[in-house]
Design a protein around this motif. Structure first.
Motif, PDB file in Angstrom:
ATOM      1  N   ASP B  67      -7.191   8.630   1.200  1.00  0.00           N
ATOM      2  CA  ASP B  67      -5.961   9.390   1.442  1.00  0.00           C
ATOM      3  C   ASP B  67      -6.061  10.166   2.754  1.00  0.00           C
ATOM      4  OD1 ASP B  67      -4.820   8.437  -0.813  1.00  0.00           O
ATOM      5  OD2 ASP B  67      -4.874  10.307  -1.950  1.00  0.00           O
ATOM      6  N   SER B  71      -3.345   8.990   5.619  1.00  0.00           N
ATOM      7  CA  SER B  71      -2.299   9.953   5.956  1.00  0.00           C
ATOM      8  C   SER B  71      -2.185  10.177   7.463  1.00  0.00           C
ATOM      9  CB  SER B  71      -2.531  11.280   5.224  1.00  0.00           C
ATOM     10  OG  SER B  71      -3.747  11.856   5.646  1.00  0.00           O
ATOM     11  N   THR B  96       3.735  17.350   8.710  1.00  0.00           N
ATOM     12  CA  THR B  96       2.960  16.510   7.796  1.00  0.00           C
ATOM     13  C   THR B  96       3.465  16.790   6.382  1.00  0.00           C
ATOM     14  OG1 THR B  96       1.354  18.252   7.448  1.00  0.00           O
ATOM     15  CG2 THR B  96       0.890  16.715   9.240  1.00  0.00           C
ATOM     16  N   GLN B 137       3.012  10.946   1.888  1.00  0.00           N
ATOM     17  CA  GLN B 137       1.890  11.866   1.702  1.00  0.00           C
ATOM     18  C   GLN B 137       2.317  13.218   1.170  1.00  0.00           C
ATOM     19  OE1 GLN B 137       0.946  13.848   5.911  1.00  0.00           O
ATOM     20  NE2 GLN B 137       0.922  11.634   6.038  1.00  0.00           N
ATOM     21  N   ILE B 145      -5.286  16.532   0.448  1.00  0.00           N
ATOM     22  CA  ILE B 145      -4.280  15.581   0.915  1.00  0.00           C
ATOM     23  C   ILE B 145      -4.207  14.396  -0.049  1.00  0.00           C
ATOM     24  CG2 ILE B 145      -3.716  13.939   2.756  1.00  0.00           C
ATOM     25  CD1 ILE B 145      -5.019  15.909   4.729  1.00  0.00           C
ATOM     26  N   THR B 146      -2.991  14.037  -0.444  1.00  0.00           N
ATOM     27  CA  THR B 146      -2.794  12.903  -1.353  1.00  0.00           C
ATOM     28  C   THR B 146      -1.807  11.907  -0.733  1.00  0.00           C
ATOM     29  OG1 THR B 146      -1.037  14.169  -2.413  1.00  0.00           O
ATOM     30  CG2 THR B 146      -3.187  14.179  -3.493  1.00  0.00           C
ATOM     31  N   THR B 147      -1.820  10.665  -1.212  1.00  0.00           N
ATOM     32  CA  THR B 147      -0.775   9.717  -0.823  1.00  0.00           C
ATOM     33  C   THR B 147      -0.060   9.228  -2.072  1.00  0.00           C
ATOM     34  OG1 THR B 147      -2.175   7.753  -0.873  1.00  0.00           O
ATOM     35  CG2 THR B 147      -2.092   8.966   1.202  1.00  0.00           C
TER      36      THR B 147
END
Lengths: 405, 405
Positions: B67, B71, B96, B137, B145-147
């Motif tokens: 991820d 991202s 972001t 994201q 941070i994730t997707t």
């Protein structure tokens, strides 16, 4: 158990293979029982590629967005390195600048670190993990992504080492340490086992590219013990600390050199009181860096001024001076290209007034004319013709006995 | 003055030239007096390149770091698009996922959006700026941070439109809208001016790739008015909303189709009560998606089971079934490859029981044997041989008069 901050530059992480090599390097430190924080730059040419994309869109890309763009470079590296470590069975976690709590002033492109909130990093270290931090980037109080400008990753590493109270900050690079002069050109060049912050600062400023002056300054201010070492060869590097403990008796520690220098001469400045500041303010506004400056006054009361610049800046400098001829009030311009700067550096010089004299004697004996001179407490620089540069370096390296232990 | 969310996928931002084209598209909407939020994907093949680097390091890269890596793709696009808009004199600011307040559950690789803190985006809109948000994201409560997985950017756009109470969410793509069937294969294919959420959901699930089913579901739940339109051609697209207002009288709205289907038959299941759930649980654990399922019981009390899968999954399916033969308790396996699925979709079907009958009649008249059938309230799917797929599509498109306005 110690805490070590390791920093790997763009060349050291320039390919997947090299990232795997870095992972081995990290594992080695971890296996010696240390806690490890790793700071990395963007992979090899990736920053250049991002810059080129931006330039396709705009000559002068929006600075905030440039930081948004460039900060992805290091983020790619931290993710890949963390994957590599996890793959090797070493628990690792990557952090962007904002996740690592690297706070900066609200400036884009060249921000200074204002504070580091180390909680997140410390928590992961306490949990036994290797922490990988994106160099070169930070975040403002308002959550804006910033970058630190040139030498940014070195600065991130040193600042983290200071904030975490690390035992040492190892700067891994593609050379094995700091040398008495550039070993690619002078075969007698010898690796220094230790140099002082001030000496390193001068060497860095004089183009010994292994470490950014800004990072050295930071290390000096916070008394962070630095070591410059090779990411490829397992050999002792160069330690940079308060005093050069090993070789204090040596007056001169190194010879630095740089070609591509142009000397600009402005003749007949009619208002010597204000024109000096006007000229350099105007050049600074146009992002032209001036190095050595010499001014002399003629019998008629007008002044002549010489200064050195990088030859790359010659055309812009010419444009700035010609476009402002009225305001600057001078008679004519002159320039000499194909020059080079040769400098000797060593903190022992402070108490050795004869060092500069010896330098000029060595150059004179080698039939090398000196065009300009500049001195500080721990260095003397002479501008010579480019064709004489290496001859001067070798003669000085020899005369100050730098090749001998 | 309205608020429009625009979404541009990877193909639409695949080069600097295309990004400049997107900037023009954004400017158009802004000049019509609207506030604009733009959601973008990573440029063209950049996600693939990042995935390939990760695969060089590890077969199964650490998901958190994946991820972190992926991202960066959207972050590059938002920065470049914002530069392009600023260059054109339009004030823009990029965010972001974490900066845009896109909060997700703490899952890597396939996170669902849990909440959107719209303050930062709303403030910039109120200041008159175009806001560009990285699709795909988000960030967890803990700052990880994730997707969002497949269809993630569509979902980001729809979720932002819902949270900001936008008037419309425009999904820009490389086709001009949703068609009665794939215009690349059927020349009579006609663009639909409007479809309902449910119809779009079936069409999306059946392989009409313009919009991810997850985003459609989100739009349906929050009643977000969607429009699918072309980023290259300035023509009317297809509106997706609660009811298909324009063409309600039409029973069948589109024909979807998909090749590369395999029918697997498991013969002589000795424990028909439990083996069905055991088989599908085992397949699901191995990430094999099963589509149509048919079960029949023989005179001896044993059961036969057929199900359809993507042909890509055939070898893994075979392995899973053979490795678990004891537990699953069956006699033998059989499979038929080179099959295709042809589906008719339309919310009018609910009240028209004769539609399925008409479909089978059309296929029979075209001498196309039907291998499997599946129905829902608004679609009927038939599995046929691959060689008959397009013939079936054309016959159905013709019979249900889809080529006519």
């Amino acid at each position: 158990m110690g805490l070590i901050v390791q920093k790997f530059g763009g060349t050291s992480v320039g390919s997947i293979e090299k990232i795997l090599n870095v992972a081995e390097c990290v594992r080695g430190e971890k296996e010696r029982g240390n806690q490890v924080v790793v700071v990395v730059s963007a992979m090899g040419k990736s920053t250049d590629q991002l810059v080129n994309m931006a330039k396709e869109i705009s000559e002068q890309p929006n600075k905030r967005e440039m930081d948004m763009l460039l900060s992805t470079g290091e983020q790619v590296t931290i993710a890949l390195l963390s994957m590599a470590l996890n793959q090797k069975g070493l628990e690792a976690v990557s952090f962007t600048g904002w996740q690592a709590g690297i706070m900066t002033e609200p400036v884009h492109g060249n921000a200074r670190i204002s504070k580091i909130n180390t909680d997140a990093v410390q928590n992961q270290l306490d949990a036994g993990k290797v922490v990988i931090v994106a160099g070169f980037q930070g975040v403002t109080e308002d959550g804006e992504i910033t970058t630190l400008g040139r030498g940014g990753s070195d600065t991130t590493a040193v600042a983290l080492a200071a904030a975490l109270n690390a035992d040492k900050c190892d700067i891994y690079t593609d050379v094995t340490g700091v040398f008495t002069t550039d070993p690619r050109y002078v075969k007698n060049a010898r690796k220094l086992l230790s140099v002082s912050y001030d000496e390193m600062l001068e060497l860095a400023n004089l183009g010994a590219g292994v470490l950014h002056p800004r990072a050295v300054e930071f290390a000096k201010n916070y008394n962070v013990r630095l070591e410059v070492r090779s990411s490829m060869e397992k050999v002792e590097g160069t330690v940079i600390e308060g005093e050069a403990t090993m070789e204090q008796n040596l007056v001169v520690r190194g010879v630095a050199f740089e070609d591509g220098i142009t000397r600009v001469t402005v003749l007949g400045l009619r208002n010597s009181l204000t024109s000096l500041s006007t000229i350099f303010t105007t050049l600074a506004k146009n992002h032209i860096n001036v190095d050595i400056i010499i001014q002399s006054t003629t019998d008629e009361g007008a002044a002549n001024l010489s200064f050195s610049i990088h030859t790359d800046d010659w055309i812009p400098t010419l444009n700035v001076l010609e476009n402002n001829k009225e305001i600057l009030a001078y008679d004519q311009l002159d320039a000499e290209n194909k020059l080079a700067k040769v400098s000797i550096v060593g903190s022992g010089m402070i108490s050795n007034p004869g060092v500069a004299a010896k330098m000029f004697e060595v150059l004179a004996n080698s039939n090398i004319p000196v065009k300009m001179v500049s001195t500080s407490e721990i260095k003397v620089s002479a501008v010579v013709e480019e064709k004489n540069m290496l001859k001067a370096v070798e003669a000085l390296h020899e005369a100050f006995e730098l090749g001998q232990n």
